[in-house]
Every structure is written in structure tokens, then in C-alpha cells.
Design a protein around this motif. Sequence first.
Motif, PDB file in Angstrom:
ATOM      1  N   MET A   1       0.837  -1.173   0.000  1.00  0.00           N
ATOM      2  CA  MET A   1       0.000   0.000   0.000  1.00  0.00           C
ATOM      3  C   MET A   1       0.885   1.242   0.000  1.00  0.00           C
ATOM      4  O   MET A   1       1.784   1.370   0.824  1.00  0.00           O
ATOM      5  CB  MET A   1      -0.921   0.007   1.222  1.00  0.00           C
ATOM      6  N   LYS A   2       0.625   2.159  -0.907  1.00  0.00           N
ATOM      7  CA  LYS A   2       1.356   3.421  -0.980  1.00  0.00           C
ATOM      8  C   LYS A   2       0.598   4.477  -0.181  1.00  0.00           C
ATOM      9  O   LYS A   2      -0.579   4.719  -0.426  1.00  0.00           O
ATOM     10  CB  LYS A   2       1.511   3.887  -2.423  1.00  0.00           C
ATOM     11  N   ILE A   3       1.297   5.105   0.768  1.00  0.00           N
ATOM     12  CA  ILE A   3       0.687   6.121   1.625  1.00  0.00           C
ATOM     13  C   ILE A   3       1.428   7.434   1.423  1.00  0.00           C
ATOM     14  O   ILE A   3       2.657   7.488   1.526  1.00  0.00           O
ATOM     15  CB  ILE A   3       0.738   5.714   3.106  1.00  0.00           C
ATOM     16  N   GLY A   4       0.666   8.501   1.160  1.00  0.00           N
ATOM     17  CA  GLY A   4       1.233   9.843   1.029  1.00  0.00           C
ATOM     18  C   GLY A   4       0.960  10.647   2.286  1.00  0.00           C
ATOM     19  O   GLY A   4      -0.084  10.481   2.923  1.00  0.00           O
ATOM     20  N   PHE A   5       1.894  11.522   2.647  1.00  0.00           N
ATOM     21  CA  PHE A   5       1.738  12.374   3.821  1.00  0.00           C
ATOM     22  C   PHE A   5       1.955  13.812   3.391  1.00  0.00           C
ATOM     23  O   PHE A   5       3.013  14.164   2.867  1.00  0.00           O
ATOM     24  CB  PHE A   5       2.738  11.962   4.907  1.00  0.00           C
ATOM     25  N   TYR A   6       0.959  14.657   3.587  1.00  0.00           N
ATOM     26  CA  TYR A   6       1.020  16.068   3.206  1.00  0.00           C
ATOM     27  C   TYR A   6       0.917  16.896   4.482  1.00  0.00           C
ATOM     28  O   TYR A   6      -0.139  16.992   5.085  1.00  0.00           O
ATOM     29  CB  TYR A   6      -0.124  16.378   2.239  1.00  0.00           C
ATOM     30  N   ALA A   7       2.027  17.478   4.892  1.00  0.00           N
ATOM     31  CA  ALA A   7       2.080  18.232   6.140  1.00  0.00           C
ATOM     32  C   ALA A   7       2.059  19.723   5.869  1.00  0.00           C
ATOM     33  O   ALA A   7       2.606  20.200   4.875  1.00  0.00           O
ATOM     34  CB  ALA A   7       3.353  17.868   6.898  1.00  0.00           C
ATOM     35  N   GLY A   8       1.417  20.460   6.756  1.00  0.00           N
ATOM     36  CA  GLY A   8       1.387  21.910   6.647  1.00  0.00           C
ATOM     37  C   GLY A   8       0.566  22.519   7.763  1.00  0.00           C
ATOM     38  O   GLY A   8      -0.025  21.816   8.576  1.00  0.00           O
ATOM     39  N   SER A   9       0.515  23.859   7.772  1.00  0.00           N
ATOM     40  CA  SER A   9      -0.317  24.538   8.761  1.00  0.00           C
ATOM     41  C   SER A   9      -1.749  24.695   8.240  1.00  0.00           C
ATOM     42  O   SER A   9      -2.689  24.740   9.022  1.00  0.00           O
ATOM     43  CB  SER A   9       0.264  25.908   9.106  1.00  0.00           C
ATOM     44  N   PHE A  10      -1.898  24.809   6.927  1.00  0.00           N
ATOM     45  CA  PHE A  10      -3.208  24.923   6.286  1.00  0.00           C
ATOM     46  C   PHE A  10      -4.054  26.018   6.941  1.00  0.00           C
ATOM     47  O   PHE A  10      -5.236  25.847   7.187  1.00  0.00           O
ATOM     48  CB  PHE A  10      -3.954  23.579   6.291  1.00  0.00           C
ATOM     49  N   ASP A  11      -3.427  27.144   7.213  1.00  0.00           N
ATOM     50  CA  ASP A  11      -4.093  28.246   7.904  1.00  0.00           C
ATOM     51  C   ASP A  11      -3.938  29.528   7.103  1.00  0.00           C
ATOM     52  O   ASP A  11      -3.008  30.286   7.353  1.00  0.00           O
ATOM     53  CB  ASP A  11      -3.501  28.379   9.306  1.00  0.00           C
ATOM     54  N   PRO A  12      -4.790  29.734   6.114  1.00  0.00           N
ATOM     55  CA  PRO A  12      -6.034  29.020   5.810  1.00  0.00           C
ATOM     56  C   PRO A  12      -5.815  27.925   4.765  1.00  0.00           C
ATOM     57  O   PRO A  12      -4.794  27.889   4.082  1.00  0.00           O
ATOM     58  CB  PRO A  12      -6.924  30.111   5.231  1.00  0.00           C
ATOM     59  N   PHE A  13      -6.792  27.066   4.633  1.00  0.00           N
ATOM     60  CA  PHE A  13      -6.814  26.016   3.614  1.00  0.00           C
ATOM     61  C   PHE A  13      -7.200  26.671   2.290  1.00  0.00           C
ATOM     62  O   PHE A  13      -8.181  27.400   2.216  1.00  0.00           O
ATOM     63  CB  PHE A  13      -7.844  24.949   4.000  1.00  0.00           C
ATOM     64  N   THR A  14      -6.427  26.420   1.233  1.00  0.00           N
ATOM     65  CA  THR A  14      -6.651  27.093  -0.049  1.00  0.00           C
ATOM     66  C   THR A  14      -6.986  26.087  -1.154  1.00  0.00           C
ATOM     67  O   THR A  14      -6.843  24.872  -0.976  1.00  0.00           O
ATOM     68  CB  THR A  14      -5.396  27.875  -0.475  1.00  0.00           C
ATOM     69  N   ASN A  15      -7.398  26.616  -2.305  1.00  0.00           N
ATOM     70  CA  ASN A  15      -7.639  25.769  -3.473  1.00  0.00           C
ATOM     71  C   ASN A  15      -6.353  25.086  -3.925  1.00  0.00           C
ATOM     72  O   ASN A  15      -6.394  23.983  -4.465  1.00  0.00           O
ATOM     73  CB  ASN A  15      -8.237  26.580  -4.617  1.00  0.00           C
ATOM     74  N   GLY A  16      -5.224  25.726  -3.704  1.00  0.00           N
ATOM     75  CA  GLY A  16      -3.938  25.100  -4.031  1.00  0.00           C
ATOM     76  C   GLY A  16      -3.684  23.871  -3.181  1.00  0.00           C
ATOM     77  O   GLY A  16      -3.211  22.844  -3.686  1.00  0.00           O
TER      78      GLY A  16
ATOM     79  N   LYS B   1       3.014  29.892  17.619  1.00  0.00           N
ATOM     80  CA  LYS B   1       2.504  30.647  16.478  1.00  0.00           C
ATOM     81  C   LYS B   1       1.010  30.922  16.653  1.00  0.00           C
ATOM     82  O   LYS B   1       0.256  30.077  17.123  1.00  0.00           O
ATOM     83  CB  LYS B   1       2.738  29.891  15.172  1.00  0.00           C
ATOM     84  N   THR B   2       0.608  32.099  16.240  1.00  0.00           N
ATOM     85  CA  THR B   2      -0.805  32.473  16.307  1.00  0.00           C
ATOM     86  C   THR B   2      -1.517  31.928  15.085  1.00  0.00           C
ATOM     87  O   THR B   2      -1.067  32.115  13.953  1.00  0.00           O
ATOM     88  CB  THR B   2      -0.948  34.008  16.349  1.00  0.00           C
ATOM     89  N   ARG B   3      -2.631  31.259  15.320  1.00  0.00           N
ATOM     90  CA  ARG B   3      -3.424  30.686  14.222  1.00  0.00           C
ATOM     91  C   ARG B   3      -4.697  31.491  14.052  1.00  0.00           C
ATOM     92  O   ARG B   3      -5.254  32.008  15.009  1.00  0.00           O
ATOM     93  CB  ARG B   3      -3.782  29.234  14.529  1.00  0.00           C
ATOM     94  N   ARG B   4      -5.167  31.562  12.811  1.00  0.00           N
ATOM     95  CA  ARG B   4      -6.453  32.211  12.536  1.00  0.00           C
ATOM     96  C   ARG B   4      -7.610  31.337  13.002  1.00  0.00           C
ATOM     97  O   ARG B   4      -8.633  31.834  13.427  1.00  0.00           O
ATOM     98  CB  ARG B   4      -6.582  32.486  11.048  1.00  0.00           C
ATOM     99  N   PHE B   5      -7.436  30.032  12.859  1.00  0.00           N
ATOM    100  CA  PHE B   5      -8.485  29.076  13.197  1.00  0.00           C
ATOM    101  C   PHE B   5      -7.916  28.041  14.165  1.00  0.00           C
ATOM    102  O   PHE B   5      -6.774  27.628  14.021  1.00  0.00           O
ATOM    103  CB  PHE B   5      -8.994  28.363  11.934  1.00  0.00           C
ATOM    104  N   ASP B   6      -8.738  27.593  15.109  1.00  0.00           N
ATOM    105  CA  ASP B   6      -8.261  26.555  16.025  1.00  0.00           C
ATOM    106  C   ASP B   6      -8.180  25.227  15.270  1.00  0.00           C
ATOM    107  O   ASP B   6      -8.799  25.048  14.217  1.00  0.00           O
ATOM    108  CB  ASP B   6      -9.149  26.442  17.267  1.00  0.00           C
ATOM    109  N   LYS B   7      -7.410  24.294  15.820  1.00  0.00           N
ATOM    110  CA  LYS B   7      -7.123  23.054  15.099  1.00  0.00           C
ATOM    111  C   LYS B   7      -8.365  22.217  14.835  1.00  0.00           C
ATOM    112  O   LYS B   7      -8.483  21.594  13.778  1.00  0.00           O
ATOM    113  CB  LYS B   7      -6.052  22.233  15.803  1.00  0.00           C
TER     114      LYS B   7
END
Length: 81
Positions: free
Chosen positions: A1-16, A41-47
Motif C-alpha cells: 500500500m502506498k501512503i502519502g503524507f502532506y504536512a502543513g499549517s493549512f491556515d487558511p486552507f486554499t484551493n492550491g 505561532k498564532t493561528r487564525r483558526f483553532d485546530k
Amino acid sequence: MKIGFYAGSFDPFTNGHLHVISTSAQLFDKVIVGIGIHPSKTRRFDKESMQNAIEQVLIRENLNNVTVITYDTLSVDVAIS
């Protein structure tokens, strides 16, 4: 099984971000989107709100092989576990 991991803050989550996830979902059997939380770090949205919002987008886009997690450790440690 191939598993991908995409890490980031995603703050905000975008179309990209969604484009990367959609493409990854076609290349991997499973994709894990990891929302990294840095306590100083200050986040715009809570997790919880961010995780829920991303999960709703994934449902809307029928990306059933994608899972969203949050973490506050090193990305590499999450990726190898």
C-alpha cells in the motif's frame, strides 16, 4: 500500500492545497493530511475547526482515501509512525 503524507499549517486552507490533495489521492492508496500545530505561532483558526473544515471539503470532493490529523510534534516523527 502506498501512503502519502502532506504536512502543513493549512491556515487558511486554499484551493492550491486542495489541488495537491486531489492529485495525491490519485497517486496513493491513502493520503494523510497532517495539520501541524506550533504552540508559539498564532493561528487564525483553532485546530478542531480547521480539521473539520478540511474534512467537509474532502467529503464534498469525494476524496474517500484521505484522512486529516493534527499533531504538535515534528512532521518526520508523525510520518514514520
